[in-house]
Design an enzyme around this catalytic site. Structure first.
Site, mmCIF file in Angstrom:
data_model
loop_
_atom_site.group_PDB
_atom_site.id
_atom_site.type_symbol
_atom_site.label_atom_id
_atom_site.label_comp_id
_atom_site.label_asym_id
_atom_site.label_seq_id
_atom_site.Cartn_x
_atom_site.Cartn_y
_atom_site.Cartn_z
ATOM 1 N N PHE A 326 -37.154 7.511 -20.600
ATOM 2 C CA PHE A 326 -37.681 6.554 -19.628
ATOM 3 C C PHE A 326 -36.972 5.213 -19.833
ATOM 4 C CE2 PHE A 326 -41.008 9.583 -20.742
ATOM 5 C CZ PHE A 326 -41.406 10.069 -19.503
ATOM 6 N N GLU A 347 -33.557 8.800 -17.510
ATOM 7 C CA GLU A 347 -34.460 8.117 -16.585
ATOM 8 C C GLU A 347 -34.371 8.818 -15.233
ATOM 9 O OE1 GLU A 347 -36.829 6.042 -14.453
ATOM 10 O OE2 GLU A 347 -36.584 5.180 -16.458
ATOM 11 N N CYS A 422 -47.793 0.909 -23.138
ATOM 12 C CA CYS A 422 -48.500 -0.156 -22.436
ATOM 13 C C CYS A 422 -49.961 0.212 -22.196
ATOM 14 C CB CYS A 422 -47.811 -0.492 -21.114
ATOM 15 S SG CYS A 422 -47.700 0.894 -19.967
#
Length: 465
Positions: A326, A347, A422
């Site tokens: 990613f 990605e 995150c």
């Protein structure tokens, strides 16, 4: 710290031996006990769990129940009846800064507790070192990207601001204290121009109108500015656009036309109106090309510190084969290029990979290669081509890693995994899956990228057992 997930409180029904659920639309008098993962306050009404945004532990509030489920309810804050001793006055009168009513030191403490709680309670993990949270450099004005929505007030006047909490129709007009004055000035210029042109806001109910979103990106180190106007399909007047471009003095002015029903700033067909189709910024001593749809950390200063934690956990010696999953435009992987033997980035977004390749070339980095592909299917092919990784670095979206991606990572059999997250509530189950497969969770460190909000980043490192 006792904690609770908004997604998984204990079941509740209307049976006599269960807490009675209040009715939807009912106003409730609630005492906030704690904060859930995601930032909402947790209260109980006759034993029934209710989540209320914009609250502080210790607040007594009046709130109206707008969502009622079997297990919990969600309520909108109407009034603070008795403020918590910890509550402070807000300075920003716009959504998106829900935690500004708490002192920053309290924000840091709760975020650190929530990361540890997720790892121990959700992941059922132990034996790792929980490191001190890394505080933000700036508490306000730190965002390098702002996304505004267009709408109308009750008199039909054009607005450009943010959605009111819990509403996709109501727009709160105004600027963001989380962005810089330059970005806010760009918003004012575009809004004035749109009003002069008589362009109406898009109405999702009637599917009429023009203006949807305004995206402003500011390169913190180079000073470059990108302004992107998102509309329904429409031709803009060339002379009017020239006037807007001259007034904005932006590096990049882009018009994106989108015909879908939902609100999104990605997709659609983009046309360059003035300047370049990208901006360039600097991070970790490197130069990065950033296209309109490319992902770039929205807090430049803290991104450097986040990547510094990742580099510390990676503990590279200079010869290792590094996989960057990613990878986006290559920021993390390229920042580790001088410490690695070779870098392989993966990605799914092709434009981001094109930027990553350009970024490697622009910085004179020749030990990095980038490929477009879905990690679920392409990781196995990458292993066959490049060989097994010594270090696998992964920075997934908020949803975390699917079980299939976790299996592909385990099959790749890296010696060390550095996971940049995150969302601690998705990091925790992924971490548990890796530990179950034989990896050892060594260290976890929270990093506060987004002051005044409940969002928190964390970095974890796993060694092959």
């Amino acid at each position: 710290m006792e904690s609770i997930d908004q997604a998984a409180p204990a079941p509740a029904t209307d049976r006599p031996d269960r807490p009675k659920r209040p009715d939807k639309g009912q106003e409730l008098d609630l005492r906030i006990e704690r904060l859930a993962h995601g930032g909402n306050g947790v209260a109980r009404h006759d034993g029934f769990v209710v989540f209320v945004g914009g609250t502080v532990p210790g607040d007594r509030v009046r709130a109206v129940l707008h969502t009622r489920k079997k297990a919990y309810g969600e309520a909108r804050l109407l009034e603070v009846l008795e403020p918590s001793p910890d509550r402070i006055e807000p300075v920003a009168h716009h959504p998106g800064a829900a935690w500004q009513v708490m002192p920053y030191e309290m924000q840091l403490r709760i975020k650190a507790e929530q990361v540890e709680d997720a790892m121990r309670r959700i992941g059922k993990l132990d034996g790792f070192v929980m490191e001190e949270i890394l505080p933000a450099v700036e508490q306000w004005g730190y965002r390098n990207k702002l996304e505004y929505s267009f709408g109308n007030d009750t008199d039909g006047n054009l607005l450009c601001g943010f959605h009111a909490p819990g509403s996709w129709e109501t727009i709160i007009d105004g600027e963001s204290r989380l962005g810089t004055e330059r970005a806010n000035e760009a918003r004012r210029i575009v809004l004035d121009w749109c009003r002069e042109q008589g362009l109406p806001a898009y109405d999702r109910r009637s599917r009429t109108g023009v203006l949807r979103n305004l995206v402003i990106r500011e390169a913190r180190r180079t000073g470059q500015l990108q302004v992107r106007l998102v509309t329904s399909p429409v031709e803009l007047d060339d002379l009017a656009v020239a006037i807007l471009a001259e007034t904005l003095d932006a590096t990049s002015l882009i018009h994106t036309q989108y015909d879908g029903l939902g609100e999104t700033t990605s997709g659609g067909v983009s046309t360059l109106l003035d300047g370049k189709d990208h901006i360039v910024d600097e991070l970790c001593g490197l130069s990065f090309r950033i296209s309109a749809d490319a992902f770039f950390q929205t807090n430049t200063e803290m991104a450097e510190r986040l990547y510094g934690v990742a580099a510390d956990f990676a503990d590279l010696k200079g010869w290792e084969r590094l996989y960057d999953l990613f990878c986006g435009i290559g920021t993390i992987g390229l920042s580790l290029s001088t410490r690695s033997g070779e870098i392989w980035g993966l990605e799914i977004v092709e434009d981001a990979i094109a930027d990553a390749i350009r970024n490697a070339k622009a910085n004179g980095i020749d030990n990095a290669k980038f490929f477009a592909g879905d990690v679920r299917t392409a990781l196995g092919e990458l292993v066959e081509m490049a060989g097994r990784p010594d270090l696998l670095l992964v920075d997934p979206p908020r949803a975390g890693l699917s079980q299939k991606v976790v299996r592909r990572i385990i099959e790749a059999n890296p010696k060390r995994i550095v996971y940049v997250s995150c969302n601690p509530t998705t990091l925790a189950p992924n971490a548990a899956q890796l530990v179950e497969a034989g990896y050892v969770l060594k260290r976890v460190r929270p990093v506060d990228m987004f002051p005044q909000t409940p969002h928190i980043e964390a970095v974890a490192v796993f060694d092959r057992g």
